[in-house]
Design a protein around this motif. Structure first.
Motif: not given
Length: 827
Positions: A96-106
């Protein structure tokens, strides 16, 4: 059938018999760093394998049967970035990777596509002009008609006729087989005509993962008639998209659409999905009439504006091991609607299309075998039937007899006692079939990535002698093709791509199709120079068509005119295209995709044109007198005959520009512009299609606007989403068959808002601006409500000949997404 079984057996021999060891499970949830909201439809892939998933409405994903060991996990979502994640999986365990937060980068243009090279690659590195309709766009479209999103792609000449028509890079006629359409590696075209299935497609919107649109010739990898471009629809894998979706759409014109999709993983090895749709409605009112004789005009007989479609698909996925699958799928469609053609309108009655497909998919090998069949018994051409009906009524026949005989005959005479009935059939029957097989292999050798493949196709066209020369039985045509592609990284961001295809067609013999590209990619910028050759083989209808008792006949044998002029039989059309393009980020918020191309066509295939001009008649088809080809024709020959011809050389050129500005992750603006032009030598009489001694628009009609522009504003964040889309199309003339839509021209004898031959000329097409607005709200993780208004200002637009004036359309949609309970239990 024995041949089919042998082919299937040879494909299955490729499959490895060894079953994989027990694997593990990877789970997690993907959100945006800026909003902390779930990212719906993000793609999660185990690099180097076919294992992957798509995040659900809560941003959650689950990947089963991942081999034990350490892997690299790639997560992609438009407008966000995240480095590849190392992950260790144990046999029988759950990571389980848990919550992955992706960075906004356009990070625009970072989508992975497969259509340009038949292998996964980043959009910016593809050696072609390609755009993608994403799963997010599909999810937020409050309409059953996926084709509406094609209007928002650069370079696509979108045409709305009520029942949607599409063309890529101009050169449209009422029949357009030069743009190839595919679904999951399968041809999505009719057998005899080569036309895209359109409303006869079996795919339901909720099952589409994405649509990739490639502009220009891609025949080197996809075969003949991938000539002006490719529209490739890819559906969802049930293992990456479990759950149930129910959708209801309603709108004006009595539109109602009910759709569902259910996907479930039954075990680590078995998964399935099933889809269904019923859609109905009422076309806009038609103002056209049928013209009979010198002066008479009449309303089309029994024109039924109601349309309905029943379609669906089912597929079973079986994992042989961790890297290979067998997929068996079936789809069917039964439809009733009005269709625009170059000889008038057709009343499509219970036309059915079905397919059965088996695929083997692994990282190195792809193989498939599929069978497509088409059936209709009661479809008919409305205008021809109306003329037949009028001929009997004018001669004094009863209403009942005039109606019953109008399907097959036309009366030539003043009274029932003085005259003769000739065959002028208006009914189209179809019982055609197509068999296709393909094997493809890819690998890497001494630094070169390569793909090789072979394809086989057998077309079995059977009109039951209603619209083809098939009195002696079905028309059977075999063709086989071999293709290959080499790709090598040269260093410094450069790569070179070379591809070629060898086709052998039963009628046209051998053709070689090359393609080459040089691509430079670095730091989110890409520049490419591409050369591609395409061919368009005349369809069975082009060659062996026999419509309305001989008013429109295919040109498979050539013709002779009364003054001795020869019109040669159809040859393969070829097109050589040079293209240059740029894709890249101009800044953190600006993304540019631009291209320019120049194409040189030889033996250009025309729309249907009348070759009996200047007072001449058509005396022979090949060596057969026309009096034998068309019973009742005078010995002097036919005074009117629509057919297809080759022109000499025609050059077309243009440019497409797409600019995206994304000030925030939630909001973006997209501007698309396309220019299209052509050059033809009017002094070269090989371009004189109807052999009247001069080259003009009645010979070659490109039938496309020179300029098109669109502007869209899109917003999606949290629970709310919406868009405003504006499209402008320049005015242009259209000539195809008996259909004319053009400005007044004294030389051609054309007047606007007046009769021209057998049709009415309303003036040029295009010359309009449309505004569409849509908005939606995710009430919860399970419920979504959305609405759309097309043509907000109710501009009376006529986009195509033989179509009605199209006004405002509006629709509302309710959608329910029910997650998979088996998935929840596994988590």
């Amino acid at each position: 059938m024995k041949k089919i079984y042998l082919i299937l057996l040879s494909l299955l021999c490729i499959v490895q018999a060894t079953m994989a060891q027990s694997g593990g499970i990877i789970t997690g949830r993907v959100v945006g760093t800026d909003t902390k909201e779930a990212l719906i439809g993000a793609t999660v892939l185990v690099k180097g394998s076919t294992k992957g998933s798509t995040t659900d409405s809560n941003g959650e994903f689950l990947i089963r049967e991942v081999p034990a060991g350490t892997h690299s996990l790639r997560i992609s979502y438009v407008g966000y970035s995240y480095p590849d994640i190392p992950v260790t999986v144990s046999a029988g365990g759950t990571t389980d990777l848990g919550t992955v937060e992706m960075n906004s980068s356009a990070m625009l243009g970072q989508e992975v596509v497969v259509s340009a090279s038949r292998r996964p690659e980043k959009l910016t590195e593809a050696p072609a002009t390609i755009s993608v309709i994403t799963s997010r766009e599909l999810e937020e479209l409050p309409s059953f008609n996926v084709g509406e999103l094609l209007a928002r792609q650069k370079g696509v000449e979108f045409i709305r006729t009520g029942v949607l028509g599409i063309n890529v890079r101009g050169m449209s006629s009422a029949f357009n087989p030069k743009n190839l359409q595919m679904n999951d590696g399968r041809l999505s075209t009719l057998i005899a005509t080569g036309l895209p299935l359109g409303a006869l497609s079996t795919v339901v919107k909720e099952d589409i993962e994405r649509v990739e649109v490639v502009l220009g010739p891609v025949a080197a990898l996809y075969g003949p008639n991938a000539h002006n471009g490719l529209v490739n629809t890819l559906t969802k894998d049930p293992r990456r998209s479990e759950g149930t979706t129910l959708a209801l759409t309603a709108g004006n014109q009595q539109v109602f659409s009910g759709r569902f999709r259910h996907a479930m993983v039954l075990s680590p090895k078995f998964a399935f999905k099933v889809t269904g749709e019923y859609t109905k409605g009422l076309e806009f009112a038609y103002d056209d009439t049928v013209y009979f004789g010198a002066t008479q005009r009449a309303t089309e007989i029994d024109l039924d504006r109601k349309f309905n479609t029943l379609r669906g698909e089912a597929a079973v996925y079986y994992s042989l091991n961790n890297k290979s699958d067998i997929i068996v799928s079936y789809g069917g469609n039964n439809s009733n609607f009005l269709a625009q053609t170059n000889a008038g309108r057709n009343q499509i009655k219970d036309w059915q299309v079905h397919y059965l497909q088996t695929r083997y998919v692994s990282p190195r090998v792809f193989a498939q075998l599929y069978h497509t069949w088409s059936n209709t018994d009661d479809t008919y051409a409305i205008n021809q039937r109306t003329q037949n009906y009028l001929s009997f009524k004018n001669a004094g026949f009863s209403e009942e007899e005039a109606r019953s005989r109008s399907y097959t005959e036309q009366w030539f005479g003043a009274t029932p006692a003085a005259g003769v009935a000739l065959a002028r059939g208006s009914v189209f029957k179809d019982a055609s079939r197509r068999l296709n097989g393909e094997v493809q292999y890819n690998n890497r050798l001494v630094g070169v990535d390569y793909i090789v493949g072979a394809q086989y196709q057998r077309d079995i066209a059977n009109s039951r002698n209603t619209y083809l020369f098939d009195l002696g039985g079905p028309i059977v045509i075999d063709q086989v093709g071999f293709y290959g592609q080499l790709e090598r990284q040269l260093g410094g961001g450069f790569k070179v791509v070379a591809a070629g295809r060898a086709d052998n067609h039963e009628l046209y013999g051998f053709n070689f199709i090359p393609k080459a590209a040089l691509v430079w990619s670095q730091n989110d910028h890409s520049v490419r120079l591409t050369y591609g050759r395409g061919i368009a083989a005349p369809t069975i209808l082009n060659l062996e068509g026999y419509l309305f008792g001989g008013l429109l006949i295919g040109n498979g044998e050539g013709y002779t005119l009364s003054d001795g002029t020869k019109i040669e039989k159809l040859q393969v059309e070829s097109i050589n295209t040079i293209e240059t393009g740029y894709k890249g980020k101009l800044s953190e918020h600006f993304y540019l995709d631009a291209n320019a191309y120049y194409s040189m066509s030889k033996n250009f295939l025309s729309p249907a044109i009348n070759i009996a001009t200047q007072g001449r008649t058509v005396t022979h088809r090949g060596s057969t007198p026309m009096s034998e080809v068309i019973p009742g024709t005078p010995e002097a020959g036919a005074g009117f005959l629509l057919t297809y011809v080759n022109f000499g050389e025609v050059d077309t050129y243009g440019a497409d520009l797409g600019l995206t500005f994304a000030p925030t992750q939630a909001l973006n603006f997209v501007a698309n512009y396309s220019y299209f032009g052509y050059k033809i030598d009017k002094d070269d009489l090989t371009n004189d299609g109807n052999k009247d001694g001069k080259v003009n628009q009645l010979d070659l009609s490109i039938n496309a606007p020179a300029n098109r522009f669109s502007l869209a504003a899109n917003y999606s964040q949290g629970r709310f989403f919406g868009s405003v889309f504006t499209r402008w199309v320049q005015e242009f003339d259209f000539f195809s068959g008996i259909n004319v839509a053009a400005e007044a021209d004294e030389e051609l004898g054309l007047k606007e808002n007046a009769r021209f031959g057998r049709t009415w000329n309303y003036g040029p097409l295009g010359g309009f601006t449309n505004v569409d607005v849509s908005a939606g709200f995710r009430i919860s993780n399970y419920f979504t409500a959305a609405a759309q208004v097309t043509n907000v200002f109710d501009a009376q637009v006529r986009e195509f000949v033989a179509s009605p004036f199209i006004g405002r359309l509006y629709s509302v949609e309710m959608k329910v997404n029910i997650p998979s309970f088996t998935k929840k239990r596994t988590e």
